[in-house]
Write a protein that holds these residues in place. Structure first.
Motif, PDB file in Angstrom:
ATOM      1  N   UNK A   1      12.120 -34.729   5.755  1.00 32.60           N
ATOM      2  CA  UNK A   1      12.809 -34.022   5.589  1.00 32.60           C
ATOM      3  C   UNK A   1      11.444 -33.421   3.685  1.00 32.60           C
ATOM      4  N   UNK A   2      10.773 -34.207   3.689  1.00 32.48           N
ATOM      5  CA  UNK A   2       9.531 -33.892   2.251  1.00 32.48           C
ATOM      6  C   UNK A   2      10.373 -34.033   1.373  1.00 32.48           C
ATOM      7  N   UNK A   3      11.810 -35.124   1.117  1.00 34.66           N
ATOM      8  CA  UNK A   3      12.486 -35.405   0.137  1.00 34.66           C
ATOM      9  C   UNK A   3      12.194 -36.577  -0.283  1.00 34.66           C
ATOM     10  N   UNK A   4      12.034 -37.379   0.186  1.00 34.25           N
ATOM     11  CA  UNK A   4      11.310 -39.112  -0.417  1.00 34.25           C
ATOM     12  C   UNK A   4       9.918 -39.209  -0.165  1.00 34.25           C
ATOM     13  N   UNK A   5       9.377 -39.849  -1.633  1.00 28.25           N
ATOM     14  CA  UNK A   5       8.172 -39.933  -0.860  1.00 28.25           C
ATOM     15  C   UNK A   5       6.846 -40.604  -1.419  1.00 28.25           C
ATOM     16  N   UNK A   6       8.178 -42.375  -0.788  1.00 29.44           N
ATOM     17  CA  UNK A   6       7.419 -43.500  -1.274  1.00 29.44           C
ATOM     18  C   UNK A   6       8.855 -44.278  -0.987  1.00 29.44           C
ATOM     19  N   UNK A   7       8.563 -45.592  -0.140  1.00 32.10           N
ATOM     20  CA  UNK A   7       9.629 -46.790   0.567  1.00 32.10           C
ATOM     21  C   UNK A   7       8.602 -46.958   1.196  1.00 32.10           C
ATOM     22  N   UNK A   8       9.632 -48.964   1.226  1.00 31.08           N
ATOM     23  CA  UNK A   8       9.081 -49.929   2.002  1.00 31.08           C
ATOM     24  C   UNK A   8       9.199 -49.943   3.601  1.00 31.08           C
ATOM     25  N   UNK A   9       8.454 -50.591   4.011  1.00 33.24           N
ATOM     26  CA  UNK A   9       8.494 -49.992   5.843  1.00 33.24           C
ATOM     27  C   UNK A   9       8.170 -51.502   5.685  1.00 33.24           C
ATOM     28  N   UNK A  10       8.593 -51.946   6.900  1.00 32.65           N
ATOM     29  CA  UNK A  10       7.903 -53.450   7.878  1.00 32.65           C
ATOM     30  C   UNK A  10       7.380 -52.820   8.901  1.00 32.65           C
ATOM     31  N   UNK A  11       6.125 -53.401   8.842  1.00 30.65           N
ATOM     32  CA  UNK A  11       5.343 -53.045  10.479  1.00 30.65           C
ATOM     33  C   UNK A  11       5.082 -53.988  10.876  1.00 30.65           C
ATOM     34  N   UNK A  12       4.666 -54.292  12.271  1.00 31.35           N
ATOM     35  CA  UNK A  12       3.644 -55.332  13.259  1.00 31.35           C
ATOM     36  C   UNK A  12       2.507 -54.905  12.990  1.00 31.35           C
ATOM     37  N   UNK A  13       1.846 -55.651  13.089  1.00 30.81           N
ATOM     38  CA  UNK A  13      -0.030 -55.543  13.721  1.00 30.81           C
ATOM     39  C   UNK A  13      -0.506 -56.317  14.386  1.00 30.81           C
ATOM     40  N   UNK A  14      -0.300 -56.001  15.246  1.00 30.22           N
ATOM     41  CA  UNK A  14      -1.205 -56.740  16.605  1.00 30.22           C
ATOM     42  C   UNK A  14      -2.530 -56.476  17.201  1.00 30.22           C
ATOM     43  N   UNK A  15      -3.203 -57.846  17.222  1.00 24.83           N
ATOM     44  CA  UNK A  15      -4.987 -58.133  16.567  1.00 24.83           C
ATOM     45  C   UNK A  15      -4.770 -59.550  17.311  1.00 24.83           C
ATOM     46  N   UNK A  16      -5.969 -59.039  18.880  1.00 22.47           N
ATOM     47  CA  UNK A  16      -7.143 -60.128  18.803  1.00 22.47           C
ATOM     48  C   UNK A  16      -5.703 -61.200  19.661  1.00 22.47           C
ATOM     49  N   UNK A  17      -4.669 -60.783  20.121  1.00 25.79           N
ATOM     50  CA  UNK A  17      -3.789 -61.044  20.874  1.00 25.79           C
ATOM     51  C   UNK A  17      -2.464 -61.630  19.676  1.00 25.79           C
ATOM     52  N   UNK A  18      -2.453 -61.674  18.963  1.00 25.57           N
ATOM     53  CA  UNK A  18      -1.600 -62.139  18.147  1.00 25.57           C
ATOM     54  C   UNK A  18      -0.974 -60.841  16.694  1.00 25.57           C
ATOM     55  N   UNK A  19       0.124 -61.548  16.632  1.00 26.17           N
ATOM     56  CA  UNK A  19       0.944 -60.221  16.044  1.00 26.17           C
ATOM     57  C   UNK A  19       1.125 -60.889  14.905  1.00 26.17           C
ATOM     58  N   UNK A  20       1.796 -60.233  13.747  1.00 31.54           N
ATOM     59  CA  UNK A  20       1.789 -60.186  12.347  1.00 31.54           C
ATOM     60  C   UNK A  20       2.568 -58.945  11.548  1.00 31.54           C
ATOM     61  N   UNK A  21       4.092 -60.058  10.822  1.00 30.33           N
ATOM     62  CA  UNK A  21       5.274 -58.990  10.403  1.00 30.33           C
ATOM     63  C   UNK A  21       4.767 -58.699   8.822  1.00 30.33           C
ATOM     64  N   UNK A  22       4.249 -57.657   8.542  1.00 27.32           N
ATOM     65  CA  UNK A  22       4.156 -57.339   7.458  1.00 27.32           C
ATOM     66  C   UNK A  22       5.105 -56.047   6.469  1.00 27.32           C
ATOM     67  N   UNK A  23       5.547 -56.123   5.334  1.00 27.24           N
ATOM     68  CA  UNK A  23       6.062 -55.350   4.242  1.00 27.24           C
ATOM     69  C   UNK A  23       5.352 -54.729   3.171  1.00 27.24           C
ATOM     70  N   UNK A  24       5.216 -53.419   3.317  1.00 33.66           N
ATOM     71  CA  UNK A  24       4.573 -52.730   2.919  1.00 33.66           C
ATOM     72  C   UNK A  24       4.890 -51.379   1.908  1.00 33.66           C
ATOM     73  N   UNK A  25       5.112 -51.296   0.900  1.00 35.85           N
ATOM     74  CA  UNK A  25       5.039 -49.399   0.115  1.00 35.85           C
ATOM     75  C   UNK A  25       4.172 -48.354   1.476  1.00 35.85           C
ATOM     76  N   UNK A  26       5.008 -47.447   2.369  1.00 32.92           N
ATOM     77  CA  UNK A  26       4.190 -46.813   2.596  1.00 32.92           C
ATOM     78  C   UNK A  26       4.508 -44.750   1.650  1.00 32.92           C
ATOM     79  N   UNK A  27       3.718 -44.205   1.223  1.00 34.53           N
ATOM     80  CA  UNK A  27       3.499 -43.042   0.447  1.00 34.53           C
ATOM     81  C   UNK A  27       3.769 -42.180   1.661  1.00 34.53           C
ATOM     82  N   UNK A  28       4.689 -41.131   1.286  1.00 34.67           N
ATOM     83  CA  UNK A  28       4.521 -39.738   2.547  1.00 34.67           C
ATOM     84  C   UNK A  28       4.033 -38.483   1.871  1.00 34.67           C
TER      85      UNK A  28
END
Length: 178
Positions: free
Chosen positions: A97-124
């Motif tokens: 809705x355009x009301x939140x500019x930042x939020x914590x997000x957990x993402x998983x990145x899969x590369x070279x046959x392995x997956x790893x989860x990370x917590x990061x701050x996303x900006x919207x």
């Protein structure tokens, strides 16, 4: 209602610093603008993934780009995938809705046959009525993906086990269903 978030006008980038004995550190960056996949948002949950072809990264040095593709095992795993594991429902809806500019997000990145989860701050940021721009940065390690930090002629030129992954993705928002 279901919302589809389709990437367009985006980029992802890797960055590391190589240290050479007797010289200043050398920053190495590779960028890809070939981002596919999509996310589906329904009832506070995000499903789907972004897909980045390993062979699409450009660093300005084609030999290095081929080496990076080999390190990432592109023949077995031709794409890097990024999934959203967790984002609070109120943050996701506020961002759409355009009301939140930042939020914590957990993402998983899969590369070279392995997956790893990370917590990061996303900006919207809302871009018009039907688009949203998302910026992310993840501090990762080569070893998170089973990769030895690159080196050239051992101890002469070596990258530390540090890898910055970032991106700016503009999503087109489409409504699906009633």
């Amino acid at each position: 209602m279901i919302l589809l978030l389709i990437p367009e006008g985006s980029y992802v980038e890797y960055k590391t610093v190589v240290r050479t004995v007797g010289f200043l550190p050398d920053e190495i960056r590779g960028i890809s603008r070939e981002i596919g996949g999509k996310f589906e948002y329904r009832d506070g949950k995000v499903e789907g993934s972004l897909e980045i072809p390993v062979l699409s990264f450009r660093s300005g040095n084609s030999s290095r780009d081929r080496d990076v593709a080999k390190i990432l095992k592109y023949k077995e795993y031709p794409k890097i995938r990024v999934r959203v594991l967790e984002v609070k429902k109120e943050d996701a809806e506020g961002a759409l809705k355009g009301e939140v500019n930042r939020a914590k997000v957990r993402v998983e990145i899969f590369a070279a046959g392995r997956a790893k989860a990370y917590e990061t701050l996303a900006q919207f940021s809302k871009v018009g009525e039907d688009k949203i721009k998302v910026r992310l940065k993840v501090n990762a390690k080569f070893t998170d993906f089973g990769i030895e930090p690159p080196s050239l002629v051992v101890f002469i030129k070596r990258a530390p086990d540090e890898l910055e992954l970032s991106g700016e993705i503009t999503f087109r928002i489409e409504r699906k269903g009633g």
